[in-house]
Motif scaffolding. Sequence first.
Motif, mmCIF file in Angstrom:
data_model
loop_
_atom_site.group_PDB
_atom_site.id
_atom_site.type_symbol
_atom_site.label_atom_id
_atom_site.label_comp_id
_atom_site.label_asym_id
_atom_site.label_seq_id
_atom_site.Cartn_x
_atom_site.Cartn_y
_atom_site.Cartn_z
ATOM 1 N N GLY A 20 0.702 8.247 -13.702
ATOM 2 C CA GLY A 20 -0.459 8.905 -14.731
ATOM 3 C C GLY A 20 -0.671 8.764 -15.802
ATOM 4 N N PRO A 21 -0.788 9.099 -16.846
ATOM 5 C CA PRO A 21 -1.937 8.607 -18.088
ATOM 6 C C PRO A 21 -0.961 7.935 -18.730
ATOM 7 N N SER A 22 0.301 8.427 -19.158
ATOM 8 C CA SER A 22 1.298 8.446 -19.805
ATOM 9 C C SER A 22 1.980 7.209 -19.022
ATOM 10 N N GLY A 23 1.546 6.835 -17.846
ATOM 11 C CA GLY A 23 2.449 6.075 -17.215
ATOM 12 C C GLY A 23 3.716 6.841 -16.746
ATOM 13 N N GLU A 24 3.962 8.375 -16.208
ATOM 14 C CA GLU A 24 4.688 8.608 -14.954
ATOM 15 C C GLU A 24 4.232 8.982 -13.866
ATOM 16 N N THR A 25 5.371 8.639 -13.275
ATOM 17 C CA THR A 25 5.512 9.012 -11.402
ATOM 18 C C THR A 25 4.953 10.162 -11.446
ATOM 19 N N LEU A 26 3.532 10.316 -10.965
ATOM 20 C CA LEU A 26 2.968 11.698 -10.856
ATOM 21 C C LEU A 26 3.864 12.160 -9.138
ATOM 22 N N ARG A 27 3.923 10.933 -8.336
ATOM 23 C CA ARG A 27 3.955 10.596 -6.870
ATOM 24 C C ARG A 27 4.204 9.828 -6.151
ATOM 25 N N GLU A 28 5.382 9.189 -5.007
ATOM 26 C CA GLU A 28 5.568 8.266 -4.347
ATOM 27 C C GLU A 28 5.080 8.293 -2.695
ATOM 28 N N PHE A 29 4.607 7.659 -2.446
ATOM 29 C CA PHE A 29 4.417 7.274 -1.205
ATOM 30 C C PHE A 29 5.236 6.297 0.137
ATOM 31 N N HIS A 30 6.022 6.139 1.004
ATOM 32 C CA HIS A 30 6.560 5.284 1.543
ATOM 33 C C HIS A 30 6.155 4.824 2.557
ATOM 34 N N LEU A 31 5.789 3.914 3.450
ATOM 35 C CA LEU A 31 5.266 4.192 4.160
ATOM 36 C C LEU A 31 6.346 2.886 5.128
ATOM 37 N N ALA A 32 5.981 2.795 5.894
ATOM 38 C CA ALA A 32 6.493 1.145 6.963
ATOM 39 C C ALA A 32 5.949 0.147 6.913
ATOM 40 N N ASP A 33 4.565 0.419 7.363
ATOM 41 C CA ASP A 33 3.248 -1.030 7.693
ATOM 42 C C ASP A 33 2.640 -1.504 6.463
ATOM 43 N N ARG A 34 2.850 -2.751 5.673
ATOM 44 C CA ARG A 34 2.106 -2.938 4.823
ATOM 45 C C ARG A 34 0.576 -3.297 4.670
ATOM 46 N N GLN A 35 0.373 -3.276 6.252
ATOM 47 C CA GLN A 35 -1.140 -3.413 6.591
ATOM 48 C C GLN A 35 -1.482 -2.063 6.120
ATOM 49 N N GLN A 36 -0.975 -1.043 6.358
ATOM 50 C CA GLN A 36 -1.411 0.640 6.024
ATOM 51 C C GLN A 36 -0.989 0.999 4.974
ATOM 52 N N ALA A 37 -0.250 0.210 3.750
ATOM 53 C CA ALA A 37 0.130 0.547 2.576
ATOM 54 C C ALA A 37 -1.036 -0.050 1.734
ATOM 55 N N GLU A 38 -1.657 -1.160 2.082
ATOM 56 C CA GLU A 38 -2.764 -2.007 1.422
ATOM 57 C C GLU A 38 -4.251 -0.952 2.422
ATOM 58 N N ARG A 39 -4.513 -0.537 3.120
ATOM 59 C CA ARG A 39 -5.057 0.893 3.060
ATOM 60 C C ARG A 39 -5.462 1.442 2.414
ATOM 61 N N PHE A 40 -4.023 2.109 1.935
ATOM 62 C CA PHE A 40 -3.653 3.539 1.275
ATOM 63 C C PHE A 40 -4.526 2.932 0.019
ATOM 64 N N VAL A 41 -3.683 2.434 -0.484
ATOM 65 C CA VAL A 41 -3.809 1.953 -1.800
ATOM 66 C C VAL A 41 -5.714 2.082 -1.847
ATOM 67 N N ASP A 42 -6.547 0.472 -1.325
ATOM 68 C CA ASP A 42 -7.755 0.293 -0.910
ATOM 69 C C ASP A 42 -8.894 2.372 -0.832
ATOM 70 N N ALA A 43 -7.604 3.171 -0.266
ATOM 71 C CA ALA A 43 -8.205 4.269 0.051
ATOM 72 C C ALA A 43 -8.452 4.975 -1.263
ATOM 73 N N LEU A 44 -6.842 5.324 -1.836
ATOM 74 C CA LEU A 44 -6.536 5.917 -3.523
ATOM 75 C C LEU A 44 -7.564 5.754 -4.295
ATOM 76 N N ALA A 45 -8.052 4.095 -4.591
ATOM 77 C CA ALA A 45 -9.072 3.292 -5.319
ATOM 78 C C ALA A 45 -10.071 3.866 -5.125
ATOM 79 N N TYR A 46 -10.166 3.985 -4.392
ATOM 80 C CA TYR A 46 -12.120 4.517 -3.081
ATOM 81 C C TYR A 46 -12.336 6.056 -4.399
#
Length: 134
Positions: A96-122
């Motif tokens: 969040g805005p003050s740097g606090e962790t809002l949520r963490e997602f655990h993934l096994a696959d790097r490619q899926q984790a990168e696409r998840f970052v892409d999707a959230l950024a979109y």
Amino acid sequence: MRAICIALSTLLLVGCTTLNYQPQAIGEREAYAVITEVATQQPAAAYLDSRYLGFRDSADDATGTPQDIRERIYFSSLDGIQLRRSGSGYLVRLSGPSGETLREFHLADRQQAERFVDALAYYRANAPAFTGLK
């Protein structure tokens, strides 16, 4: 005691390494598919809206309505999306805005984790401005 704290801090830093990943372009349809796929792999059921990602208490409650949501993370309020290496998998951390962790997602696959970052950024880039609660 101080030596123990330093040792624990070192172990935590070694166990979770931030990766320097820059989000790539992704379309709305693919972003939606990626987020919903990752959400099914998490313990809490998720609801995706153009404004927020909502969470219910458990994945068993996946057929609920937006009114059943217990927690909302508004995309316009996300300050950071980090990809980290964590043990044998990956961790996507939303902050969040003050740097606090809002949520963490655990993934096994790097490619899926990168696409998840892409999707959230979109969704963060295209989120409507927050106009207050109705």
